[in-house]
Scaffold this active site. Structure first.
Site, PDB file in Angstrom:
ATOM      1  N   TRP A  10       0.829  -1.146  -0.024  1.00 23.75           N
ATOM      2  CA  TRP A  10       0.086   0.071  -0.022  1.00 23.75           C
ATOM      3  C   TRP A  10       0.959   1.254   0.013  1.00 23.75           C
ATOM      4  O   TRP A  10       0.405   2.360  -0.042  1.00 23.75           O
ATOM      5  CB  TRP A  10      -1.196   0.028   1.216  1.00 23.75           C
ATOM      6  CG  TRP A  10      -2.037  -0.938   1.050  1.00 23.75           C
ATOM      7  CD1 TRP A  10      -2.076  -2.043   0.250  1.00 23.75           C
ATOM      8  CD2 TRP A  10      -2.821  -1.409   2.384  1.00 23.75           C
ATOM      9  NE1 TRP A  10      -2.962  -2.983   0.462  1.00 23.75           N
ATOM     10  CE2 TRP A  10      -3.646  -2.503   1.655  1.00 23.75           C
ATOM     11  CE3 TRP A  10      -3.277  -0.774   3.363  1.00 23.75           C
ATOM     12  CZ2 TRP A  10      -4.569  -3.206   2.399  1.00 23.75           C
ATOM     13  CZ3 TRP A  10      -4.286  -1.303   4.114  1.00 23.75           C
ATOM     14  CH2 TRP A  10      -5.347  -2.456   3.717  1.00 23.75           C
ATOM     15  N   LYS A  11       2.040   1.219   0.244  1.00 20.32           N
ATOM     16  CA  LYS A  11       3.136   2.147   0.083  1.00 20.32           C
ATOM     17  C   LYS A  11       2.467   3.248   1.229  1.00 20.32           C
ATOM     18  O   LYS A  11       2.041   2.985   2.273  1.00 20.32           O
ATOM     19  CB  LYS A  11       3.368   2.997  -1.005  1.00 20.32           C
ATOM     20  CG  LYS A  11       3.710   1.820  -2.040  1.00 20.32           C
ATOM     21  CD  LYS A  11       4.211   2.314  -3.423  1.00 20.32           C
ATOM     22  CE  LYS A  11       4.530   0.958  -4.331  1.00 20.32           C
ATOM     23  NZ  LYS A  11       5.363   1.477  -5.625  1.00 20.32           N
ATOM     24  N   HIS A  95      12.937  -2.156  -0.919  1.00 19.65           N
ATOM     25  CA  HIS A  95      12.179  -1.770  -2.072  1.00 19.65           C
ATOM     26  C   HIS A  95      12.911  -0.506  -2.628  1.00 19.65           C
ATOM     27  O   HIS A  95      13.516   0.042  -1.811  1.00 19.65           O
ATOM     28  CB  HIS A  95      10.813  -1.150  -1.428  1.00 19.65           C
ATOM     29  CG  HIS A  95       9.700  -0.995  -2.522  1.00 19.65           C
ATOM     30  ND1 HIS A  95      10.010   0.216  -3.213  1.00 19.65           N
ATOM     31  CD2 HIS A  95       8.639  -1.585  -2.904  1.00 19.65           C
ATOM     32  CE1 HIS A  95       8.946   0.199  -4.224  1.00 19.65           C
ATOM     33  NE2 HIS A  95       8.074  -0.732  -4.124  1.00 19.65           N
ATOM     34  N   GLU A 167      11.627  -6.432  -9.086  1.00 16.38           N
ATOM     35  CA  GLU A 167      10.634  -5.172  -9.517  1.00 16.38           C
ATOM     36  C   GLU A 167      11.614  -4.207 -10.271  1.00 16.38           C
ATOM     37  O   GLU A 167      12.363  -3.530  -9.695  1.00 16.38           O
ATOM     38  CB  GLU A 167      10.349  -4.651  -8.155  1.00 16.38           C
ATOM     39  CG  GLU A 167       9.479  -5.302  -7.169  1.00 16.38           C
ATOM     40  CD  GLU A 167       8.471  -4.473  -6.209  1.00 16.38           C
ATOM     41  OE1 GLU A 167       7.257  -4.711  -6.506  1.00 16.38           O
ATOM     42  OE2 GLU A 167       9.063  -3.417  -5.799  1.00 16.38           O
ATOM     43  N   GLY A 234       1.663  -2.363  -6.461  1.00 16.69           N
ATOM     44  CA  GLY A 234       1.412  -1.382  -5.690  1.00 16.69           C
ATOM     45  C   GLY A 234       0.105  -0.713  -6.118  1.00 16.69           C
ATOM     46  O   GLY A 234      -1.166  -1.175  -5.435  1.00 16.69           O
ATOM     47  N   GLY A 235       0.000   0.194  -6.974  1.00  7.91           N
ATOM     48  CA  GLY A 235      -1.222   0.987  -7.234  1.00  7.91           C
ATOM     49  C   GLY A 235      -2.664   0.276  -7.363  1.00  7.91           C
ATOM     50  O   GLY A 235      -3.567   0.437  -6.373  1.00  7.91           O
TER      51      GLY A 235
HETATM   52  P1  13P Z   1       3.127  -0.324  -9.007  1.00  7.39           P
HETATM   53  O1  13P Z   1       2.243  -1.780  -8.948  1.00  7.39           O
HETATM   54  O2  13P Z   1       2.155   0.789  -8.444  1.00  7.39           O
HETATM   55  O3  13P Z   1       4.039  -0.344 -10.207  1.00  7.39           O
HETATM   56  O4  13P Z   1       4.106  -0.288  -7.893  1.00  7.39           O
HETATM   57  C1  13P Z   1       4.830  -1.884  -7.742  1.00  7.39           C
HETATM   58  C2  13P Z   1       5.619  -1.805  -6.359  1.00  7.39           C
HETATM   59  O5  13P Z   1       6.695  -1.183  -6.043  1.00  7.39           O
HETATM   60  C3  13P Z   1       5.267  -2.746  -5.422  1.00  7.39           C
HETATM   61  O6  13P Z   1       6.152  -2.955  -4.486  1.00  7.39           O
END
Ligand code: 13P
Length: 253
Positions: A10-11, A95, A167, A234-235
């Site tokens: 979820w950042k 990350h 990633e 992420g998003g």
């Molecule tokens: P996104 O899916 O938003 O590109 O982010 C990927 C991510 O950094 C998951 O840790």
């Protein structure tokens, strides 16, 4: 057979009350998944409310980072035993956003991995090259350095507890996903590194996730690749619809 793992990072999104409500919705929608292991990683302050909202569901909790000391005068940091006590199973480390904005080194990642394993938490170790490194043909050497750095000094038993997330930095938050083939060749390369260093059994057991613009419309093709064992999202993990669809990817074959 490696169990598929879909993790939502979820950042820095959602306040604790928003996170609690969102987790409750997720629990209703995908809280009975068994075939795929489902994990969510909210910010530290939301770990407890999310844990409560997930009670009775099969969704597991992760943190987005940790410090490597168990306690002490480290203002602003959170330790592995604290994360364990609030109910985390996994912790993301290394990350690319932490490497870029907070100068996190492979050595720091390695200390965090060791500290987590000591208390029985499973690290999700992120690796991946930047665009200019890919363009310079350095993808494999960058990933090799990060994987070897993170696992330095660990034994085979310890390595069998970790998850690795590939990633590519150029694919994070950009909408530019690596093709299944691009991801797959790096995943196979990472598994080869693990095999060389820790033996075939360990290498075959470690799950390697892909992360970087994973969406409902590309997850099925990514998951069709033999060496892609799941996704770090992420998003698309911030909405019930998109995350649920990713968790329920179509299995091929
Ligand atoms: P996104 O899916 O938003 O590109 O982010 C990927 C991510 O950094 C998951 O840790």
């Amino acid at each position: 057979m490696r169990q598929a793992l879909i993790a939502g990072n979820w950042k820095m999104h959602k306040t604790p009350s928003e996170a609690r409500a969102f987790a409750a919705e997720l629990a209703r929608e995908i809280g009975r998944e068994r075939e795929t292991e489902v994990v969510v990683a909210p910010p530290f302050v939301s770990l407890l409310p999310v844990k409560e909202a997930l009670q009775g569901s099969s969704i597991k909790l992760a943190a987005q980072d940790t410090f490597w000391e168990m306690e002490g005068a480290f203002t602003g940091e959170v330790s592995p035993p604290m994360l364990k006590e609030v109910g985390c199973h996994y912790v993301i480390v290394g990350h690319s956003e932490r490497r870029t904005h907070f100068g996190e080194s492979d050595e720091a990642v390695n200390k965090k991995v060791k500290a987590l394993l000591k208390v029985g938490l499973r690290p999700i170790i992120c690796v991946g090259e930047r665009l200019e490194q890919r363009e310079a043909g350095q993808t494999f050497s960058v990933v090799k350095g990060q994987v070897e750095g993170a696992l330095d000094g660990l034994g085979a038993q310890e390595v069998s507890e970790v998850v690795i997330a590939y990633e590519p930095v150029w694919a994070i938050g950009t909408g530019r996903t690596a093709t299944p083939q691009q991801a797959s060749e790096v995943h196979a390369y990472i598994r080869g590194l693990l095999k060389e260093a820790f033996g075939e059994e360990v290498a075959e057991g470690v799950r390697i996730l892909y992360g970087g613009s994973v969406k409902p419309d590309n997850i099925d093709d990514l998951m069709a690749e033999a060496d892609i064992d799941g996704a770090l999202v992420g998003g698309a993990s911030l909405k019930v619809d998109s995350f649920s669809r990713i968790v329920r990817f179509r299995r091929s074959g």
